[in-house]
Write a protein that holds these residues in place. Structure first.
Motif, short mmCIF file in Angstrom:
data_model
loop_
_atom_site.label_atom_id
_atom_site.label_comp_id
_atom_site.label_asym_id
_atom_site.label_seq_id
_atom_site.Cartn_x
_atom_site.Cartn_y
_atom_site.Cartn_z
N UNK A 156 0.85 -1.19 0.00
CA UNK A 156 0.00 0.00 0.00
C UNK A 156 0.88 1.24 0.00
N UNK A 157 0.59 2.15 -0.91
CA UNK A 157 1.38 3.38 -1.00
C UNK A 157 0.93 4.35 0.10
N UNK A 158 1.82 4.58 1.07
CA UNK A 158 1.49 5.48 2.18
C UNK A 158 1.95 6.90 1.93
N UNK A 159 2.57 7.16 0.77
CA UNK A 159 3.10 8.50 0.50
C UNK A 159 2.02 9.59 0.54
N UNK A 160 0.84 9.40 -0.10
CA UNK A 160 -0.17 10.47 -0.04
C UNK A 160 -0.61 10.81 1.38
N UNK A 161 -0.80 9.78 2.23
CA UNK A 161 -1.22 10.05 3.60
C UNK A 161 -0.11 10.74 4.39
N UNK A 162 1.15 10.36 4.12
CA UNK A 162 2.26 11.01 4.81
C UNK A 162 2.39 12.48 4.40
N UNK A 163 2.21 12.74 3.11
CA UNK A 163 2.27 14.13 2.63
C UNK A 163 1.13 14.94 3.21
N UNK A 164 -0.06 14.34 3.24
CA UNK A 164 -1.21 15.04 3.82
C UNK A 164 -1.00 15.31 5.30
N UNK A 165 -0.42 14.34 5.99
CA UNK A 165 -0.12 14.53 7.41
C UNK A 165 0.89 15.65 7.60
N UNK A 166 1.88 15.71 6.74
CA UNK A 166 2.88 16.78 6.84
C UNK A 166 2.27 18.14 6.55
N UNK A 167 1.39 18.21 5.52
CA UNK A 167 0.77 19.47 5.17
C UNK A 167 -0.19 19.97 6.25
N UNK A 168 -0.76 19.05 7.03
CA UNK A 168 -1.73 19.44 8.05
C UNK A 168 -1.12 19.52 9.44
N UNK A 169 0.20 19.53 9.54
CA UNK A 169 0.85 19.60 10.85
C UNK A 169 0.51 20.90 11.56
N UNK A 170 0.48 20.86 12.87
CA UNK A 170 0.06 22.00 13.67
C UNK A 170 1.06 23.16 13.55
N UNK A 171 2.34 22.83 13.44
CA UNK A 171 3.37 23.88 13.48
C UNK A 171 3.75 24.38 12.08
N UNK A 172 2.92 24.12 11.06
CA UNK A 172 3.30 24.54 9.72
C UNK A 172 3.38 26.05 9.57
N UNK A 173 2.67 26.80 10.42
CA UNK A 173 2.74 28.26 10.38
C UNK A 173 3.55 28.80 11.55
N UNK A 174 4.38 27.94 12.13
CA UNK A 174 5.17 28.37 13.28
C UNK A 174 6.14 29.47 12.95
N UNK A 175 6.64 29.51 11.70
CA UNK A 175 7.61 30.54 11.35
C UNK A 175 6.96 31.92 11.37
N UNK A 176 5.66 31.99 11.08
CA UNK A 176 4.96 33.28 11.13
C UNK A 176 4.84 33.75 12.57
N UNK A 177 4.46 32.83 13.45
CA UNK A 177 4.33 33.17 14.86
C UNK A 177 5.69 33.58 15.43
N UNK A 178 6.73 32.80 15.09
CA UNK A 178 8.07 33.12 15.60
C UNK A 178 8.56 34.45 15.07
N UNK A 179 8.31 34.73 13.80
CA UNK A 179 8.72 36.02 13.23
C UNK A 179 8.00 37.19 13.87
N UNK A 180 6.68 37.04 14.08
CA UNK A 180 5.92 38.11 14.72
C UNK A 180 6.37 38.34 16.15
#
Length: 307
Positions: free
Chosen positions: A177-201
């Protein structure tokens, strides 16, 4: 990020991009299967031409599976291992004491010289007791194994019937079973994906608050005749020194935390140190534009006025 990449590499190693093709009438074209190696988007393609149960000549006889395969088949099931004119599965090689410099004589009179010992645990664990003879891809084949490039599996799956030119119905099954799509989706939906904006502000607010507290000091610099670029350069150097000190402390804290959690520090530290070093270099490089602005347009006149 590193965990996601590791999972994707494991996903690929286990054969998530490998397709196994069989025909309803039990026969495929071995040459057509082997010719798919020249198609873009396919890493390797090979065929199992025939297979049968065999045993050793000496007593007590040891039974195993003997398979005649096309030249590129072993590149599909064990792409990380080089192979020659013959190969032996890891289990049967240990049981019979077969080594790469051995000469294997079968009870049908055929001989395999200097076989390659291949580990098929990742992609074909049921073939650990197989002995492979490599033969030109001619005639009919039982199965065609195709490894697609990452991300191209579904496109190659639709192209296989055309490439094999089969009139009978084909069965195309994914090895894993190809788990790549679910792994990519999990990475894209991570909680800290906008952490650089918070850290910059947060960094901007902190710097603004620190400058506001020192406004009297900056006014004194201006009254003393210091140009604004010079004051900005001094401020940037001070901030960089403080930030580097904080990052060094956080690096030590990270090492201590990993040690307490029992993590594999030897495997993790190169990535941590690389990230910290890159951060230090970027911070140091950010001072360069301010240093350039701080250089007076007429250095000799500036030195004369100060004298």
């Amino acid at each position: 990020m590193d965990q996601a990449l590791t999972a994707l590499r494991l996903n690929e190693r286990l054969g998530a991009n490998v397709l196994v093709v069989t025909a309803d009438d039990g026969a495929l074209s071995a040459s057509a299967c082997e010719s798919m190696n020249f198609i873009d988007g396919i890493n390797a393609a090979g065929a199992i031409i025939r297979k049968n149960a065999m045993s050793t000549e000496f007593a007590p006889g040891v039974s195993f599976q003997r398979a005649v395969v096309s030249p590129k088949y072993l590149s599909v099931i064990a792409p990380w291992q080089a192979s020659g004119d013959g190969a032996v599965g890891a289990d049967i090689s240990r049981e019979l004491g077969i080594f790469p410099d051995s000469r294997v004589r079968l009870n049908d009179g055929s001989v395999i010289d200097h076989p390659t010992i291949v580990s098929t645990d990742d992609r074909a664990p049921d073939q650990a007791r197989w002995l492979y003879s490599v033969s030109p891809a001619t005639g009919e084949a039982l199965e065609c194994w195709v490894e697609a490039a990452p991300g191209a599996r579904e496109a190659i799956k639709g192209y296989i019937p055309v490439a094999l030119e089969e009139s009978s119905a084909l069965k195309i099954a994914a090895l894993q079973r190809d788990r790549a799509p679910s792994l990519i989706e999990q990475w894209d939906s991570r909680v800290v994906r906008f952490g650089w904006i918070v850290a910059g502000a947060a960094g901007t607010l902190f710097l603004g608050f620190a400058m506001m507290l020192r406004r009297d000091e900056y006014s004194l610099y201006a009254l003393s005749g210091h140009a604004a670029p010079n004051v900005a350069l001094v401020t940037a150097i001070e901030a960089t020194v403080c930030a580097i000190t904080a990052l060094a402390c956080s690096l030590l804290w990270t090492i201590a935390t990993l040690a307490l959690l029992g993590a594999n520090i030897a495997a993790t530290m190169p990535q941590v140190v690389q990230t910290a070093a890159m951060t230090y270099l970027l911070m140091a490089a950010s001072i360069i534009p301010m240093a350039v602005l701080a250089v007076p347009k007429d250095p000799l006149r500036a030195v004369k006025n100060r004298g």
